[in-house]
Design an enzyme around this catalytic site. Structure first.
Site, mmCIF file in Angstrom:
data_model
loop_
_atom_site.group_PDB
_atom_site.id
_atom_site.type_symbol
_atom_site.label_atom_id
_atom_site.label_comp_id
_atom_site.label_asym_id
_atom_site.label_seq_id
_atom_site.Cartn_x
_atom_site.Cartn_y
_atom_site.Cartn_z
ATOM 1 N N LYS A 165 0.430 -0.947 0.013
ATOM 2 C CA LYS A 165 -0.311 -0.209 0.036
ATOM 3 C C LYS A 165 0.495 2.066 -0.304
ATOM 4 O O LYS A 165 2.312 0.986 0.407
ATOM 5 C CB LYS A 165 -0.969 -0.179 1.337
ATOM 6 C CG LYS A 165 -0.993 1.121 2.843
ATOM 7 C CD LYS A 165 -1.945 0.687 3.387
ATOM 8 C CE LYS A 165 -1.448 1.591 4.693
ATOM 9 N NZ LYS A 165 -2.037 1.675 5.436
ATOM 10 N N LYS A 167 1.720 4.956 0.962
ATOM 11 C CA LYS A 167 1.068 6.126 1.857
ATOM 12 C C LYS A 167 1.366 7.568 0.912
ATOM 13 O O LYS A 167 2.293 7.673 -0.319
ATOM 14 C CB LYS A 167 2.155 6.332 3.000
ATOM 15 C CG LYS A 167 2.396 5.317 3.959
ATOM 16 C CD LYS A 167 1.279 4.795 4.062
ATOM 17 C CE LYS A 167 0.526 6.040 5.359
ATOM 18 N NZ LYS A 167 -0.418 5.463 6.628
ATOM 19 N N ASP A 196 -3.635 4.648 0.254
ATOM 20 C CA ASP A 196 -3.559 5.571 2.000
ATOM 21 C C ASP A 196 -3.261 6.217 2.536
ATOM 22 O O ASP A 196 -2.402 7.330 2.797
ATOM 23 C CB ASP A 196 -3.214 4.743 3.275
ATOM 24 C CG ASP A 196 -3.226 4.786 4.357
ATOM 25 O OD1 ASP A 196 -4.741 5.763 4.509
ATOM 26 O OD2 ASP A 196 -2.622 4.717 5.867
ATOM 27 N N GLU A 222 -7.943 3.690 1.300
ATOM 28 C CA GLU A 222 -7.923 3.495 2.629
ATOM 29 C C GLU A 222 -8.365 5.448 3.041
ATOM 30 O O GLU A 222 -7.437 5.856 2.870
ATOM 31 C CB GLU A 222 -6.621 2.971 3.231
ATOM 32 C CG GLU A 222 -6.611 3.407 4.303
ATOM 33 C CD GLU A 222 -5.557 1.934 5.188
ATOM 34 O OE1 GLU A 222 -5.384 1.425 4.757
ATOM 35 O OE2 GLU A 222 -4.963 2.520 6.161
ATOM 36 N N ASP A 247 -10.211 3.433 8.030
ATOM 37 C CA ASP A 247 -9.222 3.726 8.958
ATOM 38 C C ASP A 247 -9.486 4.454 10.701
ATOM 39 O O ASP A 247 -9.899 4.594 11.562
ATOM 40 C CB ASP A 247 -8.139 3.324 8.786
ATOM 41 C CG ASP A 247 -6.526 3.187 9.644
ATOM 42 O OD1 ASP A 247 -6.655 2.543 11.213
ATOM 43 O OD2 ASP A 247 -5.941 3.805 9.119
ATOM 44 N N LYS A 271 -7.195 -2.121 13.522
ATOM 45 C CA LYS A 271 -6.368 -1.472 14.640
ATOM 46 C C LYS A 271 -6.208 -1.606 15.870
ATOM 47 O O LYS A 271 -7.760 -1.391 17.061
ATOM 48 C CB LYS A 271 -6.107 -0.159 14.844
ATOM 49 C CG LYS A 271 -5.107 -0.033 12.988
ATOM 50 C CD LYS A 271 -4.573 1.846 12.729
ATOM 51 C CE LYS A 271 -4.320 1.665 11.098
ATOM 52 N NZ LYS A 271 -3.920 3.382 11.253
ATOM 53 N N GLU A 325 -0.642 -5.628 7.505
ATOM 54 C CA GLU A 325 0.259 -4.142 6.784
ATOM 55 C C GLU A 325 0.736 -4.997 8.547
ATOM 56 O O GLU A 325 1.177 -3.975 8.714
ATOM 57 C CB GLU A 325 -0.338 -3.542 6.893
ATOM 58 C CG GLU A 325 -1.520 -2.706 7.540
ATOM 59 C CD GLU A 325 -1.938 -0.983 7.348
ATOM 60 O OE1 GLU A 325 -1.260 -0.781 6.227
ATOM 61 O OE2 GLU A 325 -2.362 -0.299 8.439
HETATM 62 MN MN MN Z 1 -4.518 3.886 7.659
#
Ligand code: MN
Length: 380
Positions: A165, A167, A196, A222, A247, A271, A325
């Site tokens: 993924k 950033k 993301d 995301e 998220d 998370k 991840e």
């Molecule tokens: Mn995230």
């Protein structure tokens, strides 16, 4: 004999990274962690780890966690039975609003103690392993197309990671989307890439670029929009192009309830820290399961301690079908435990010892302990 908590210590450590990491809001070279050690009258020591991507992510940092734990949670915990986890979570909620990362750090140490007392790995306390291993995405965060593509290829050739993924978010939305598409197109046919932007894109530009993102094969988008913009996420989902993952918007139980009711997401990123602990992650996953929403195993970039805690609960969640991840330990140049987590062939595996199954290296703890706890440390 009554089991009770008799000693709690919370140390801030700064562990260097192998390379700089570009988030939407900050670039970092070292990662701070709060290492919690909780001892019982029978000498069992539970370990918890608190860490956040940075204070920009959700308003908490290792410094706020240390203050909240030392000042407010430790007095609540002394002489308490560490096995009464739900009761302790309820008392922490009544005493301190929010601060889910700090609460999760305490809960992690409690589960470590309970697992050790029962002589079972923590995943057994959550129903046993549904998955023996989970595929782990690596975050491409150098921020330059050629270098990110090269890093992905090196990871695949080395059989370390096979999915990625990116950033994003430190550029205007259109430039960011263009960069993500270039990376995805250069890797097309070899792997899949999610994006993301950590809530930093604007809705109008995202809508304009959605078709191109979809055609480039972006696996998921995301948290493109800010945490509070549930209606915006719902409108992007309604386009039925790139799957929308929440998220930041999917932290607490009530937030996930809203996302589901307003049909705002295709995938929920779990998370441990943002939700206030492993038991709440399990509850959130059950809410998603009931709504037919698949989950992804997110990371707050933990060391082997927090990564192991996340993996314990993730491995028990049947609708965690989008992989994870949990690459934190590989991203760090060093670790704080004696036996770092096992990762091979793009998958991460759990230890089999009781509790979390990790032991702190006292040598590393001494080496990386922050001398002045109120200095900036690894954050910028
Ligand atoms: Mn995230």
């Amino acid at each position: 004999m009554k089991i009770k908590i008799t000693r709690i210590t919370a140390d801030i450590v700064d562990i260097p990274l192998k390379r700089s990491h570009q988030f939407s809001a900050a670039k970092i070279d070292a990662k701070p962690f709060l290492i919690l050690q909780m001892e019982t009258n029978e000498g069992v020591i539970g370990i918890g780890e608190g860490t956040t991507p940075g204070i920009w992510w959700g308003g908490e940092s290792v410094e706020t966690m240390k203050l909240v734990i030392d000042q407010y949670f430790s007095p609540l915990l002394y002489d308490e039975d560490p096995r009464q986890i739900e009761r302790i979570l309820g008392r922490m909620d009544r005493q301190v609003f929010g601060n889910e990362f700090a609460k999760a750090t305490v809960e992690m140490a409690l589960y470590d103690i309970v697992g050790k007392l029962a002589g079972v790995p923590v995943y057994q306390l959550f129903g046993g392993q549904y998955y023996e291993k989970l595929p782990t995405r690596w975050a491409l965060a150098i921020g330059k197309v050629e270098e990110d593509v090269e890093e992905a290829k090196v990871k695949m050739e080395g059989n370390v990671h096979h999915q990625f993924k990116m950033k994003a978010g430190n550029l205007p939305t259109a430039e960011d989307a263009d960069r993500a598409i270039k990376v995805a197109e250069k890797l097309k046919g070899l792997t899949t890439v999610g994006v993301d932007p950590n809530g930093s894109w604007d809705e109008l530009t995202t809508r304009k670029w959605m078709d191109r993102l979809y055609k480039a094969g972006i696996a998921f988008l995301e948290q493109p929009l800010p945490k509070w913009d549930i209606d915006g996420l719902a409108r992007l989902k309604e386009m039925k192009k790139v799957p929308i993952m929440a998220d930041e918007s999917a932290s607490t139980l009530s937030e996930v309830d809203q996302l589901i009711k307003r049909e705002a997401v295709d995938i929920i990123s779990l998370k441990v820290h943002k939700s206030g602990g492993m038991s709440r992650v399990k509850k959130i996953a059950a809410m998603a399961e009931a709504a037919g929403v698949p989950c992804f195993g997110g990371t707050s970039l933990e060391s082997s301690i927090g990564t192991t805690a996340a993996l314990h609960v993730y491995s028990t969640i049947p609708n965690l079908t989008e992989g994870c991840e949990l690459f934190g330990p590989i991203w760090l140049a060093d670790d704080i435990v004696d036996q770092p987590l096992k990762l091979s062939g793009g998958h991460i595996f759990l230890p089999e010892e009781s509790g979390l199954g990790v032991t702190i290296s006292q040598e590393k703890l001494n080496k990386y302990r922050r001398k002045n706890v109120m200095s900036a440390g690894g954050t910028q």
